[in-house]
Design a protein around this motif. Structure first.
Motif, PDB file in Angstrom:
ATOM      1  N   PHE A  14       0.848  -1.188   0.000  1.00  0.00           N
ATOM      2  CA  PHE A  14       0.000   0.000   0.000  1.00  0.00           C
ATOM      3  C   PHE A  14       0.885   1.241   0.000  1.00  0.00           C
ATOM      4  CE2 PHE A  14      -2.170  -3.400   2.200  1.00  0.00           C
ATOM      5  CZ  PHE A  14      -3.456  -3.365   1.674  1.00  0.00           C
ATOM      6  N   THR A  15       0.478   2.253  -0.764  1.00  0.00           N
ATOM      7  CA  THR A  15       1.214   3.520  -0.755  1.00  0.00           C
ATOM      8  C   THR A  15       0.840   4.282   0.512  1.00  0.00           C
ATOM      9  OG1 THR A  15      -0.523   4.738  -1.903  1.00  0.00           O
ATOM     10  CG2 THR A  15       1.157   3.640  -3.284  1.00  0.00           C
ATOM     11  N   GLY A  24      -7.190   6.617   8.504  1.00  0.00           N
ATOM     12  CA  GLY A  24      -7.711   7.898   8.986  1.00  0.00           C
ATOM     13  C   GLY A  24      -6.638   8.771   9.621  1.00  0.00           C
ATOM     14  N   VAL A  25      -5.445   8.743   9.037  1.00  0.00           N
ATOM     15  CA  VAL A  25      -4.307   9.506   9.557  1.00  0.00           C
ATOM     16  C   VAL A  25      -3.619  10.176   8.371  1.00  0.00           C
ATOM     17  CG1 VAL A  25      -2.099   9.314  10.739  1.00  0.00           C
ATOM     18  CG2 VAL A  25      -3.974   7.865  11.451  1.00  0.00           C
ATOM     19  N   LYS A  26      -3.216  11.413   8.536  1.00  0.00           N
ATOM     20  CA  LYS A  26      -2.535  12.145   7.457  1.00  0.00           C
ATOM     21  C   LYS A  26      -1.156  11.539   7.177  1.00  0.00           C
ATOM     22  CE  LYS A  26      -5.469  15.673   7.137  1.00  0.00           C
ATOM     23  NZ  LYS A  26      -6.265  15.873   5.964  1.00  0.00           N
ATOM     24  N   PRO A  27      -0.681  11.650   5.914  1.00  0.00           N
ATOM     25  CA  PRO A  27       0.634  11.090   5.565  1.00  0.00           C
ATOM     26  C   PRO A  27       1.787  11.619   6.418  1.00  0.00           C
ATOM     27  CG  PRO A  27      -0.577  11.607   3.576  1.00  0.00           C
ATOM     28  CD  PRO A  27      -1.386  12.149   4.724  1.00  0.00           C
ATOM     29  N   LEU A  40       7.343   0.142  12.822  1.00  0.00           N
ATOM     30  CA  LEU A  40       6.916   0.633  11.506  1.00  0.00           C
ATOM     31  C   LEU A  40       8.144   0.876  10.631  1.00  0.00           C
ATOM     32  CD1 LEU A  40       4.103   3.229  12.259  1.00  0.00           C
ATOM     33  CD2 LEU A  40       3.873   0.914  11.382  1.00  0.00           C
ATOM     34  N   ARG A  41       8.329  -0.017   9.676  1.00  0.00           N
ATOM     35  CA  ARG A  41       9.443   0.124   8.746  1.00  0.00           C
ATOM     36  C   ARG A  41       8.955  -0.197   7.340  1.00  0.00           C
ATOM     37  NH1 ARG A  41      12.490  -3.964  11.172  1.00  0.00           N
ATOM     38  NH2 ARG A  41      11.677  -3.663  13.232  1.00  0.00           N
ATOM     39  N   PRO A  42       8.246   0.735   6.706  1.00  0.00           N
ATOM     40  CA  PRO A  42       7.786   0.437   5.347  1.00  0.00           C
ATOM     41  C   PRO A  42       8.967   0.326   4.391  1.00  0.00           C
ATOM     42  CG  PRO A  42       7.406   2.742   5.857  1.00  0.00           C
ATOM     43  CD  PRO A  42       7.895   2.084   7.125  1.00  0.00           C
ATOM     44  N   MET A  43       8.765  -0.470   3.360  1.00  0.00           N
ATOM     45  CA  MET A  43       9.791  -0.614   2.339  1.00  0.00           C
ATOM     46  C   MET A  43       9.844   0.697   1.546  1.00  0.00           C
ATOM     47  SD  MET A  43      10.074  -3.414  -0.734  1.00  0.00           S
ATOM     48  CE  MET A  43       8.348  -3.674  -0.582  1.00  0.00           C
ATOM     49  N   ASN A  48      12.371   7.398  -2.628  1.00  0.00           N
ATOM     50  CA  ASN A  48      11.968   7.250  -1.224  1.00  0.00           C
ATOM     51  C   ASN A  48      10.467   7.031  -1.037  1.00  0.00           C
ATOM     52  OD1 ASN A  48      13.994   6.943   0.594  1.00  0.00           O
ATOM     53  ND2 ASN A  48      14.014   9.060   1.309  1.00  0.00           N
ATOM     54  N   ARG A  49       9.818   6.469  -2.044  1.00  0.00           N
ATOM     55  CA  ARG A  49       8.383   6.169  -1.927  1.00  0.00           C
ATOM     56  C   ARG A  49       8.182   5.008  -0.977  1.00  0.00           C
ATOM     57  NH1 ARG A  49       4.599   7.954  -5.750  1.00  0.00           N
ATOM     58  NH2 ARG A  49       3.508   5.990  -5.383  1.00  0.00           N
ATOM     59  N   ARG A  50       7.260   5.185  -0.052  1.00  0.00           N
ATOM     60  CA  ARG A  50       7.000   4.173   0.969  1.00  0.00           C
ATOM     61  C   ARG A  50       5.948   3.183   0.493  1.00  0.00           C
ATOM     62  NH1 ARG A  50       8.569   8.719   3.369  1.00  0.00           N
ATOM     63  NH2 ARG A  50       9.515   8.649   5.439  1.00  0.00           N
ATOM     64  N   TYR A  51       6.178   1.914   0.797  1.00  0.00           N
ATOM     65  CA  TYR A  51       5.202   0.861   0.525  1.00  0.00           C
ATOM     66  C   TYR A  51       5.009   0.050   1.801  1.00  0.00           C
ATOM     67  CZ  TYR A  51       5.617   2.115  -4.332  1.00  0.00           C
ATOM     68  OH  TYR A  51       5.606   2.823  -5.511  1.00  0.00           O
ATOM     69  N   TYR A  52       3.787   0.079   2.306  1.00  0.00           N
ATOM     70  CA  TYR A  52       3.446  -0.601   3.550  1.00  0.00           C
ATOM     71  C   TYR A  52       2.837  -1.961   3.240  1.00  0.00           C
ATOM     72  CZ  TYR A  52       3.833   4.048   5.676  1.00  0.00           C
ATOM     73  OH  TYR A  52       4.275   5.267   6.103  1.00  0.00           O
ATOM     74  N   GLN A  53       3.121  -2.933   4.102  1.00  0.00           N
ATOM     75  CA  GLN A  53       2.507  -4.245   3.978  1.00  0.00           C
ATOM     76  C   GLN A  53       1.299  -4.321   4.901  1.00  0.00           C
ATOM     77  OE1 GLN A  53       5.164  -7.601   4.053  1.00  0.00           O
ATOM     78  NE2 GLN A  53       6.822  -6.391   3.154  1.00  0.00           N
TER      79      GLN A  53
END
Length: 160
Positions: A14-15, A24-27, A40-43, A48-53
């Motif tokens: 997920f981006t 429901g939380v701002k970036p 919390l360690r997104p890929m 530097n685009r974050r991708y969350y699992q």
């Protein structure tokens, strides 16, 4: 808290924008939480685009609940989250597996009396005779495993 949030789609990544909408939380809050919560360690990919699992989205929802709904401070939420993670780790280590989304049978339930008849209805017109016999064999094996699982559960509940 989770009742007002949308369901999490069955995706691998997920981006940050998607996670923002799902939780429901701002970036910018998500980026701040990455600094405060080591879990919390997104890929990060190009630019530097974050991708969350999926598990990170669940963790963010848990953090949100601790901070916004339960009134924890950042430090308190960090400690509580560490405690929750440790409890989950201990449960896994001790063989206590949590089955999220699986209907749990009551310990009082026993093998259904119509168990052998509780099979799926197949439309056998779509199978050749060879396919149908292998499907029937697989179904019989599944029934046997199910019966054994009921018996194991009954044995385990008798020991407690």
């Amino acid at each position: 808290m989770d009742k007002a949030l949308p369901p999490i789609p069955a995706k691998r990544y997920f981006t940050i924008g998607e996670v923002s909408d799902l939780c429901g939380v701002k970036p910018h809050v998500l980026r701040y939480w990455e600094q405060e919560f080591t879990q919390l360690r997104p890929m990060k990919r190009r630019g530097n685009r974050r991708y969350y699992q999926h598990q990170e989205v669940l963790m963010i929802r848990r953090i949100r609940d601790l901070l916004y709904d339960q009134g924890f401070t950042i430090s308190g939420a960090r400690n509580k989250l560490h405690e929750i993670v440790q409890i989950d780790r201990d449960k896994r280590r001790n063989g206590e597996v949590m089955l999220d989304g699986v209907d749990v049978l009551d310990a009082g339930d026993s093998v259904p009396p119509d168990f052998d008849d509780s099979v799926m209805d197949f439309d056998d017109s779509q199978f050749g005779s060879t396919d149908m016999s292998s499907a029937s064999l697989a179904l019989q094996r599944l029934q046997l495993v199910r019966r054994e699982l009921f018996e194991i559960r009954d044995l385990l509940s008798a020991t407690h």
